[in-house]
Design a protein around this motif. Structure first.
Motif, PDB file in Angstrom:
ATOM      1  N   GLY A 108      77.389 -29.899  67.973  1.00 24.63           N
ATOM      2  CA  GLY A 108      76.650 -30.799  68.927  1.00 24.63           C
ATOM      3  C   GLY A 108      77.351 -31.780  69.506  1.00 24.63           C
ATOM      4  N   SER A 109      76.546 -32.875  70.127  1.00 28.30           N
ATOM      5  CA  SER A 109      77.345 -33.893  70.838  1.00 28.30           C
ATOM      6  C   SER A 109      78.332 -33.660  71.954  1.00 28.30           C
ATOM      7  CB  SER A 109      78.133 -34.731  69.663  1.00 28.30           C
ATOM      8  OG  SER A 109      77.216 -35.379  68.863  1.00 28.30           O
ATOM      9  N   ALA A 110      78.727 -34.634  72.654  1.00 26.03           N
ATOM     10  CA  ALA A 110      79.293 -34.376  73.858  1.00 26.03           C
ATOM     11  C   ALA A 110      80.580 -33.759  73.502  1.00 26.03           C
ATOM     12  CB  ALA A 110      79.518 -35.610  74.754  1.00 26.03           C
ATOM     13  N   ASN A 135      80.544 -28.234  71.197  1.00 21.21           N
ATOM     14  CA  ASN A 135      79.660 -29.378  71.794  1.00 21.21           C
ATOM     15  C   ASN A 135      78.473 -28.634  71.781  1.00 21.21           C
ATOM     16  OD1 ASN A 135      79.167 -28.667  74.793  1.00 21.21           O
ATOM     17  ND2 ASN A 135      81.406 -28.450  74.546  1.00 21.21           N
ATOM     18  N   GLY A 136      77.431 -29.742  72.152  1.00 20.39           N
ATOM     19  CA  GLY A 136      76.140 -29.416  71.923  1.00 20.39           C
ATOM     20  C   GLY A 136      75.398 -29.330  73.352  1.00 20.39           C
ATOM     21  N   PHE A 137      76.315 -29.195  74.683  1.00 21.21           N
ATOM     22  CA  PHE A 137      75.785 -28.866  75.736  1.00 21.21           C
ATOM     23  C   PHE A 137      76.033 -27.583  76.267  1.00 21.21           C
ATOM     24  CE2 PHE A 137      75.911 -33.480  75.115  1.00 21.21           C
ATOM     25  CZ  PHE A 137      74.898 -33.759  75.445  1.00 21.21           C
ATOM     26  N   ALA A 160      73.866 -29.506  62.762  1.00 16.49           N
ATOM     27  CA  ALA A 160      73.568 -29.544  64.365  1.00 16.49           C
ATOM     28  C   ALA A 160      73.311 -31.083  64.898  1.00 16.49           C
ATOM     29  CB  ALA A 160      72.436 -28.452  64.473  1.00 16.49           C
ATOM     30  N   ALA A 161      73.886 -31.407  65.553  1.00 15.90           N
ATOM     31  CA  ALA A 161      73.860 -32.812  66.229  1.00 15.90           C
ATOM     32  C   ALA A 161      73.283 -32.595  67.728  1.00 15.90           C
ATOM     33  CB  ALA A 161      75.008 -33.655  66.060  1.00 15.90           C
ATOM     34  N   LEU A 162      71.886 -32.187  67.944  1.00 14.39           N
ATOM     35  CA  LEU A 162      71.491 -32.042  69.216  1.00 14.39           C
ATOM     36  C   LEU A 162      70.501 -32.938  69.743  1.00 14.39           C
ATOM     37  CD1 LEU A 162      70.913 -28.069  69.227  1.00 14.39           C
ATOM     38  CD2 LEU A 162      73.092 -29.530  69.972  1.00 14.39           C
ATOM     39  N   GLY A 163      70.124 -33.996  68.715  1.00 17.84           N
ATOM     40  CA  GLY A 163      69.135 -34.718  68.869  1.00 17.84           C
ATOM     41  C   GLY A 163      67.701 -34.287  68.623  1.00 17.84           C
ATOM     42  N   VAL A 164      66.662 -35.276  68.176  1.00 16.24           N
ATOM     43  CA  VAL A 164      65.523 -34.691  67.665  1.00 16.24           C
ATOM     44  C   VAL A 164      64.559 -34.406  69.006  1.00 16.24           C
ATOM     45  CG1 VAL A 164      63.538 -35.579  66.403  1.00 16.24           C
ATOM     46  CG2 VAL A 164      65.875 -36.171  65.705  1.00 16.24           C
ATOM     47  N   PRO A 165      63.637 -33.353  69.151  1.00 20.51           N
ATOM     48  CA  PRO A 165      63.733 -32.315  68.197  1.00 20.51           C
ATOM     49  C   PRO A 165      64.574 -31.072  68.502  1.00 20.51           C
ATOM     50  CG  PRO A 165      61.922 -32.217  70.030  1.00 20.51           C
ATOM     51  CD  PRO A 165      62.863 -33.338  70.399  1.00 20.51           C
ATOM     52  N   LYS A 166      65.274 -31.347  69.592  1.00 20.53           N
ATOM     53  CA  LYS A 166      66.113 -30.160  69.797  1.00 20.53           C
ATOM     54  C   LYS A 166      66.866 -29.436  68.685  1.00 20.53           C
ATOM     55  CE  LYS A 166      69.179 -28.336  73.478  1.00 20.53           C
ATOM     56  NZ  LYS A 166      70.023 -28.737  74.438  1.00 20.53           N
ATOM     57  N   GLN A 167      67.421 -30.182  67.891  1.00 19.84           N
ATOM     58  CA  GLN A 167      68.181 -29.802  66.874  1.00 19.84           C
ATOM     59  C   GLN A 167      67.265 -29.055  65.838  1.00 19.84           C
ATOM     60  OE1 GLN A 167      70.025 -33.118  65.931  1.00 19.84           O
ATOM     61  NE2 GLN A 167      68.544 -33.837  64.334  1.00 19.84           N
ATOM     62  N   LEU A 190      77.738 -37.159  64.403  1.00 24.86           N
ATOM     63  CA  LEU A 190      79.093 -36.838  64.744  1.00 24.86           C
ATOM     64  C   LEU A 190      79.473 -37.906  65.565  1.00 24.86           C
ATOM     65  CD1 LEU A 190      78.680 -32.928  65.608  1.00 24.86           C
ATOM     66  CD2 LEU A 190      79.336 -34.312  63.378  1.00 24.86           C
ATOM     67  N   ASP A 191      78.648 -38.440  66.326  1.00 26.43           N
ATOM     68  CA  ASP A 191      79.216 -39.646  67.279  1.00 26.43           C
ATOM     69  C   ASP A 191      79.432 -40.878  66.682  1.00 26.43           C
ATOM     70  OD1 ASP A 191      78.283 -38.666  69.826  1.00 26.43           O
ATOM     71  OD2 ASP A 191      76.254 -39.167  69.404  1.00 26.43           O
ATOM     72  N   VAL A 192      78.911 -41.249  65.166  1.00 24.64           N
ATOM     73  CA  VAL A 192      79.442 -42.156  64.407  1.00 24.64           C
ATOM     74  C   VAL A 192      80.509 -41.912  63.988  1.00 24.64           C
ATOM     75  CG1 VAL A 192      78.776 -43.658  62.444  1.00 24.64           C
ATOM     76  CG2 VAL A 192      77.022 -43.120  64.139  1.00 24.64           C
ATOM     77  N   PHE A 213      68.796 -51.977  65.781  1.00 25.06           N
ATOM     78  CA  PHE A 213      70.061 -52.031  65.923  1.00 25.06           C
ATOM     79  C   PHE A 213      70.323 -50.904  67.300  1.00 25.06           C
ATOM     80  CE2 PHE A 213      74.413 -50.489  65.891  1.00 25.06           C
ATOM     81  CZ  PHE A 213      75.262 -51.760  66.063  1.00 25.06           C
ATOM     82  N   ARG A 214      69.806 -49.768  66.592  1.00 23.78           N
ATOM     83  CA  ARG A 214      69.917 -48.540  67.653  1.00 23.78           C
ATOM     84  C   ARG A 214      69.270 -48.649  69.004  1.00 23.78           C
ATOM     85  NH1 ARG A 214      69.785 -43.112  64.862  1.00 23.78           N
ATOM     86  NH2 ARG A 214      71.229 -42.490  66.291  1.00 23.78           N
ATOM     87  N   GLY A 215      67.928 -49.318  68.948  1.00 25.50           N
ATOM     88  CA  GLY A 215      67.419 -49.577  70.163  1.00 25.50           C
ATOM     89  C   GLY A 215      68.101 -50.598  71.081  1.00 25.50           C
ATOM     90  N   LYS A 220      68.807 -46.903  76.724  1.00 25.38           N
ATOM     91  CA  LYS A 220      68.103 -45.623  76.937  1.00 25.38           C
ATOM     92  C   LYS A 220      66.879 -45.128  75.930  1.00 25.38           C
ATOM     93  CE  LYS A 220      71.356 -42.748  77.551  1.00 25.38           C
ATOM     94  NZ  LYS A 220      72.386 -41.780  77.561  1.00 25.38           N
ATOM     95  N   ARG A 221      67.200 -45.601  74.482  1.00 33.08           N
ATOM     96  CA  ARG A 221      66.272 -45.475  73.349  1.00 33.08           C
ATOM     97  C   ARG A 221      65.254 -46.448  73.438  1.00 33.08           C
ATOM     98  NH1 ARG A 221      69.204 -42.474  69.448  1.00 33.08           N
ATOM     99  NH2 ARG A 221      67.568 -42.972  67.701  1.00 33.08           N
ATOM    100  N   ALA A 222      65.511 -47.624  74.181  1.00 34.00           N
ATOM    101  CA  ALA A 222      64.418 -48.480  73.824  1.00 34.00           C
ATOM    102  C   ALA A 222      62.947 -48.308  73.992  1.00 34.00           C
ATOM    103  CB  ALA A 222      64.706 -49.749  74.885  1.00 34.00           C
TER     104      ALA A 222
HETATM  105  N1  UDP Z   1      73.061 -34.080  72.169  1.00 32.48           N
HETATM  106  C1  UDP Z   1      73.448 -32.573  72.525  1.00 32.48           C
HETATM  107  N2  UDP Z   1      73.070 -31.845  73.203  1.00 32.48           N
HETATM  108  C2  UDP Z   1      71.858 -31.984  73.896  1.00 32.48           C
HETATM  109  C3  UDP Z   1      71.111 -33.330  73.778  1.00 32.48           C
HETATM  110  C4  UDP Z   1      71.872 -34.090  72.874  1.00 32.48           C
HETATM  111  O1  UDP Z   1      74.499 -32.516  71.650  1.00 32.48           O
HETATM  112  O2  UDP Z   1      71.317 -31.184  74.652  1.00 32.48           O
HETATM  113  C5  UDP Z   1      73.668 -34.792  71.329  1.00 32.48           C
HETATM  114  C6  UDP Z   1      73.953 -36.163  72.082  1.00 32.48           C
HETATM  115  O3  UDP Z   1      75.295 -36.149  72.427  1.00 32.48           O
HETATM  116  C7  UDP Z   1      74.081 -36.908  70.767  1.00 32.48           C
HETATM  117  C8  UDP Z   1      73.110 -36.299  69.729  1.00 32.48           C
HETATM  118  O4  UDP Z   1      72.912 -35.043  70.162  1.00 32.48           O
HETATM  119  O5  UDP Z   1      75.347 -36.763  69.890  1.00 32.48           O
HETATM  120  C9  UDP Z   1      71.624 -37.119  69.718  1.00 32.48           C
HETATM  121  O6  UDP Z   1      72.125 -38.068  68.911  1.00 32.48           O
HETATM  122  P1  UDP Z   1      70.650 -39.262  68.920  1.00 32.48           P
HETATM  123  O7  UDP Z   1      71.360 -40.503  68.016  1.00 32.48           O
HETATM  124  O8  UDP Z   1      70.047 -39.566  70.191  1.00 32.48           O
HETATM  125  O9  UDP Z   1      69.784 -38.309  67.789  1.00 32.48           O
HETATM  126  P2  UDP Z   1      68.321 -38.364  67.645  1.00 32.48           P
HETATM  127  O10 UDP Z   1      67.892 -40.082  67.291  1.00 32.48           O
HETATM  128  O11 UDP Z   1      67.575 -37.972  68.914  1.00 32.48           O
HETATM  129  O12 UDP Z   1      68.339 -37.740  66.219  1.00 32.48           O
END
Ligand code: UDP
Length: 243
Positions: A108-110, A135-137, A160-167, A190-192, A213-215, A220-222
Motif C-alpha cells: 500500500g501507499s504511494a 505500492n497501493g495503486f 495493507a495500507a490502502l486507506g479506510v474502507p478500501k483496505q 507506512l507513510d509515517v 492534528f491529522r485534519g 484534504k481530510r478536513a
Molecule cells: N492509498 C493507497 N491506494 C489507494 C488509496 C490510498 O495505497 O488507492 C494509501 C495512501 O497512499 C495512504 C493510505 O492509503 O498511504 C491512506 O492513509 P490514510 O492515513 O488516509 O488512511 P485512513 O485514515 O483512510 O485509514
C-alpha cells in the motif's frame, strides 16, 4: 476477551499488551485472521456502509484505534483500558518479529513509500524479515498478479495500507487466498514510517487530539472531521436508547 458494543459492533476492550498477545496467538494458530483498527470515523462510516459493517462484524478482533472509540465505549458504560493505535500495534509486532521469525509484507501507499518503510523497519528492528513490498495503486486487472505475488512471499503478517474502507474490503476479499495468518489494515502507518507524513506530537496524542492534528496536516481530510460531531450525536442517541 472483554468487549464493548458500539453501534452493534464488538470492539475489544484490551490493552496494547493484550492486543499483541492476541495477534501472536493468531499467527501461531496459522488460520487467516483479521485485526481491524477502528477509529470514530470508521465506526461512523460503518453505520452507512453495509459492506464495511459486515467486515467489522466478521473481523477476529476490532481494536479501539482512537480517542473517539474509547470515549464512546466509556460513554456507553463499558470498561475500555486504553487506545490501541494501529501504528503502535504495528511497531510492537515489528519489534517482536525478528526473535519470532515472523515475515512481514508491506502493501500500500504511494510508489516508493513501502520501500522506505521497509528500510526504516530494518533500521529500527535489526534482523526483521520484510518479505515483500508493493505500492497501493493498481487496477482490478492487476489484482490476480498482486495476490499471487503476496502469496508467494508467504508472510506471517500482511499489512495493507490502502486507506479506510478500501483496505478492510480488500483484505476481506483476498486474505483467505493470500493465506497469511494475520492481516491488518494500517492506514497511514507506512507513510509515517517512511517519513512522508508526521504523527501528532506526543502531547497532542495524550490530549486526545491526534484527529485534529491529522485534519490540520492534511486539509484534504478536513471534510472528514465532520463525521466526528455526527459520531458524538449517534453515541448519545445510542446511550439514550439503552436507558
Ligand atoms: N492509498 C493507497 N491506494 C489507494 C488509496 C490510498 O495505497 O488507492 C494509501 C495512501 O497512499 C495512504 C493510505 O492509503 O498511504 C491512506 O492513509 P490514510 O492515513 O488516509 O488512511 P485512513 O485514515 O483512510 O485509514
Amino acid at each position: 476477551m472483554k468487549e464493548a458494543k458500539i453501534f452493534g459492533l464488538s470492539i475489544a476492550a484490551v490493552t496494547m499488551q493484550e492486543a499483541v498477545a492476541a495477534a501472536k496467538r493468531m499467527i501461531e494458530n496459522g488460520r487467516p485472521s483479521l485485526i481491524v483498527t477502528a477509529n470514530a470515523e470508521m465506526l461512523m462510516r460503518a453505520t452507512h456502509d453495509e459492506e464495511l459493517y459486515r467486515v467489522l462484524e466478521g473481523a477476529d478482533i476490532v481494536v479501539p484505534d482512537g480517542a473517539g472509540t474509547v470515549w464512546a465505549a466509556h460513554t456507553l458504560g463499558y470498561e475500555m483500558p486504553e487506545r490501541v493505535a494501529g501504528f503502535d500495534l504495528v511497531q510492537e509486532l515489528m519489534r517482536l518479529a525478528p526473535a519470532q521469525g515472523w515475515r512481514i509484507y508491506l502493501f500500500g501507499s504511494a510508489p516508493g513509500v513501502a520501500e522506505a518503510a521497509k528500510a526504516e523497519a530494518e533500521r529500527l528492528y535489526p534482523g526483521i524479515a520484510i518479505c515483500g513490498v508493493r505500492n497501493g495503486f493498481f487496477t482490478e486487472e492487476d489484482e490476480p498478479e498482486i495476490v499471487a505475488e503476496i502469496k508467494e512471499a508467504k508472510p506471517h503478517i500482511f499489512l495493507a495500507a490502502l486507506g479506510v474502507p478500501k483496505q478492510e474490503k480488500w483484505l476481506d476479499a483476498h486474505m483467505e487466498e493470500i493465506g497469511a495468518p494475520l492481516s491488518i489494515g494500517v492506514g497511514g502507518t507506512l507513510d509515517v514510517m517512511a517519513g512522508v507524513m508526521k504523527r501528532a506530537p506526543l502531547w497532542m496524542q495524550k490530549a486526545k487530539l491526534e484527529w485534529l492534528f491529522r485534519g490540520l496536516m492534511q486539509p484534504k481530510r478536513a471534510g472528514r472531521l465532520l463525521a466526528l460531531p455526527k459520531f458524538v450525536m449517534k453515541v448519545y442517541a445510542e446511550k439514550a436508547g439503552t436507558k
